[in-house]
Design an enzyme around this catalytic site. Structure first.
Site, PDB file in Angstrom:
ATOM      1  CG  HIS A  79      -6.599  12.571  45.393  1.00  0.00           C
ATOM      2  ND1 HIS A  79      -7.611  13.134  44.633  1.00  0.00           N
ATOM      3  CD2 HIS A  79      -7.187  12.195  46.561  1.00  0.00           C
ATOM      4  CE1 HIS A  79      -8.734  13.094  45.304  1.00  0.00           C
ATOM      5  NE2 HIS A  79      -8.514  12.541  46.488  1.00  0.00           N
ATOM      6  CG  ASP A  81      -7.302  11.660  40.929  1.00  0.00           C
ATOM      7  OD1 ASP A  81      -6.721  11.950  41.994  1.00  0.00           O
ATOM      8  OD2 ASP A  81      -7.787  10.527  40.724  1.00  0.00           O
ATOM      9  CG  ASP A 111     -12.459  13.846  47.276  1.00  0.00           C
ATOM     10  OD1 ASP A 111     -11.288  13.624  47.633  1.00  0.00           O
ATOM     11  OD2 ASP A 111     -13.191  12.968  46.774  1.00  0.00           O
ATOM     12  CD  GLU A 143      -8.010   8.823  46.329  1.00  0.00           C
ATOM     13  OE1 GLU A 143      -8.409   8.244  47.365  1.00  0.00           O
ATOM     14  OE2 GLU A 143      -8.797   9.447  45.581  1.00  0.00           O
ATOM     15  CD  GLU A 144     -11.467  10.467  43.826  1.00  0.00           C
ATOM     16  OE1 GLU A 144     -11.972   9.378  44.178  1.00  0.00           O
ATOM     17  OE2 GLU A 144     -11.608  11.519  44.464  1.00  0.00           O
ATOM     18  CD  GLU A 168      -8.706  11.687  50.157  1.00  0.00           C
ATOM     19  OE1 GLU A 168      -9.732  12.364  49.978  1.00  0.00           O
ATOM     20  OE2 GLU A 168      -8.197  10.972  49.268  1.00  0.00           O
ATOM     21  CG  HIS A 355     -16.793  10.672  45.311  1.00  0.00           C
ATOM     22  ND1 HIS A 355     -16.496   9.312  45.339  1.00  0.00           N
ATOM     23  CD2 HIS A 355     -15.591  11.294  45.404  1.00  0.00           C
ATOM     24  CE1 HIS A 355     -15.189   9.145  45.444  1.00  0.00           C
ATOM     25  NE2 HIS A 355     -14.624  10.343  45.490  1.00  0.00           N
TER      26      HIS A 355
END
Length: 383
Positions: A79, A81, A111, A143-144, A168, A355
């Site tokens: 992803h 984003d 990530d 995706e997030e 990932e 995150h």
């Protein structure tokens, strides 16, 4: 082949292109800058690239890059984003690649925008003219938050690979199964009034007390009847994460909200779980018509399972020198696997960095990831 950026330059350019996903419009960003970088680089490698708008997003696109013809082959997916960053908690600019203590810091290093830079680096060293089967790269949107990019790509079924790797951060360990994620907001709307005469109102907190009792019965039912021993927590979980109701001790509460989080195992689809919640609350809904509403807080993610003893899983385990694992977080894997391919989640970096403020990728992953990607592409597309 045109001149392509070196690994540090490609990382730097990806990190410098903000692509935050958020449900709130004021924080949400387009991923256009990232898509344009990847489109240029993979086109310069000789791949056919297509940027596809994703419906129900704020100017987001998927990128699909392909090399080779026919069916089968390999899909490398990731992803574009990132999550929002915590203002003031970073020790450096999150959009400036910073090297320190053998780590590259930056939002998306781990990530997971950095994965695309590593794919690019691996392809530079492969004889693409020797490909027998196609290679595809998916760079997805959102995706997030909603996973709308992966959902749209899976629904289009524009390719039919034999195998897929989703990059990932798994510390380069193959992940063949994970739980899903569902959040529900339950609102009880009562009738406010003066606390001195309870009969003239309808106390939403008292009704919510009945609601939580029923949900605790469902929680126990899930633990008793659904099990997958591969997980550290081998049953579906339910968490009461937020509750709020009322505004003063001397007023009958007119409204009460409860937010719950559910994590189903692969034998339990989100639609079935939503129906269970509704069925367990149905008697209270009948007793208080129109008082209870149930709605998702944001789009959920299905659980995912591939075969631990499948040929692709075992090959990747051998090449990565790591045993197949299960994890509790959600990915795009359940949607990618709808293409009919054997699907694994595997990529550089630790999920512990995802995150988090000061997100980083340890530089020890650079050489290892590039070598592993070359091996995977060789086995799926050349051998």
């Amino acid at each position: 082949m045109k001149t392509l950026p070196d690994i540090k330059s490609s990382f730097s350019q990806l990190i410098a292109a903000p692509s935050i996903s958020a449900l709130e419009a004021e924080q949400d960003m387009s991923n256009k800058a990232v898509i344009e970088l990847l489109h240029t680089w993979f086109s310069d490698l000789g791949m056919q690239c297509q940027s596809v708008p994703v419906a129900n997003t704020r100017n987001k696109h998927n990128l699909v890059a392909s090399f080779g013809q026919g069916q089968g082959g390999l899909l490398l997916a990731g992803h574009t984003d990132t999550v929002p960053f915590d203002e003031g908690r970073w020790n450096q600019n999150p959009f400036l690649l910073t090297e320190k203590d053998n780590r590259w810091y930056g939002l998306g290093t781990c990530d997971m925008k950095g994965f695309f830079a590593l794919v690019l680096e691996a392809l530079k060293e492969l004889p693409m003219d020797k490909f027998q089967r196609p290679l595809h790269i998916l760079a997805s949107a959102d995706e997030e938050t909603t996973m709308n990019g992966a959902k749209a790509f899976a629904a289009a079924k524009s390719i039919a690979p034999d195998y897929a790797i989703i990059g990932e951060p798994t510390s380069l360990k193959p992940v063949y199964m994970h739980k899903g994620h569902l959040t529900q907001g339950i609102r009880v709307t009562g009738r406010s009034g003066h606390s001195s005469d309870p009969a003239k109102g309808l106390n939403a907190i008292e009704i919510m007390h009945q609601v939580t009792g029923q949900l605790l019965k469902l929680k126990q039912h899930l633990a008793d009847n659904y099990r997958e021993d591969a997980f550290s927590v081998p049953y579906p979980t339910m968490n009461f994460g937020h509750v709020h109701g009322g505004d003063a001790a001397n007023r009958i509460c007119g409204c009460c909200d409860l937010h719950i989080d559910l994590r189903p195992i692969p034998s339990l689809a989100l639609a079935d779980l939503e129906l269970m919640v509704a069925n367990y609350l149905a008697p209270i809904c009948s007793q208080y018509p129109g008082a209870i509403s149930i709605a998702p807080l944001y789009p959920g993610s299905e659980p995912f399972a591939d075969k631990k003893d499948g040929s692709w899983t075992q090959l990747v385990a051998k090449l990565s020198d790591a045993q197949p694992e299960v994890v509790n977080y959600a990915t795009e894997a359940p949607y990618i696997s709808q293409l009919g391919c054997q699907t694994l989640v595997l990529g550089p970096g630790s999920i512990e960095q995802a995150h988090q403020p000061n997100e980083f990728l340890d530089l020890s992953y650079i050489t290892r990831t590039k070598a592993l990607l070359k091996e995977l592409i060789y086995h799926a597309c050349i051998k």
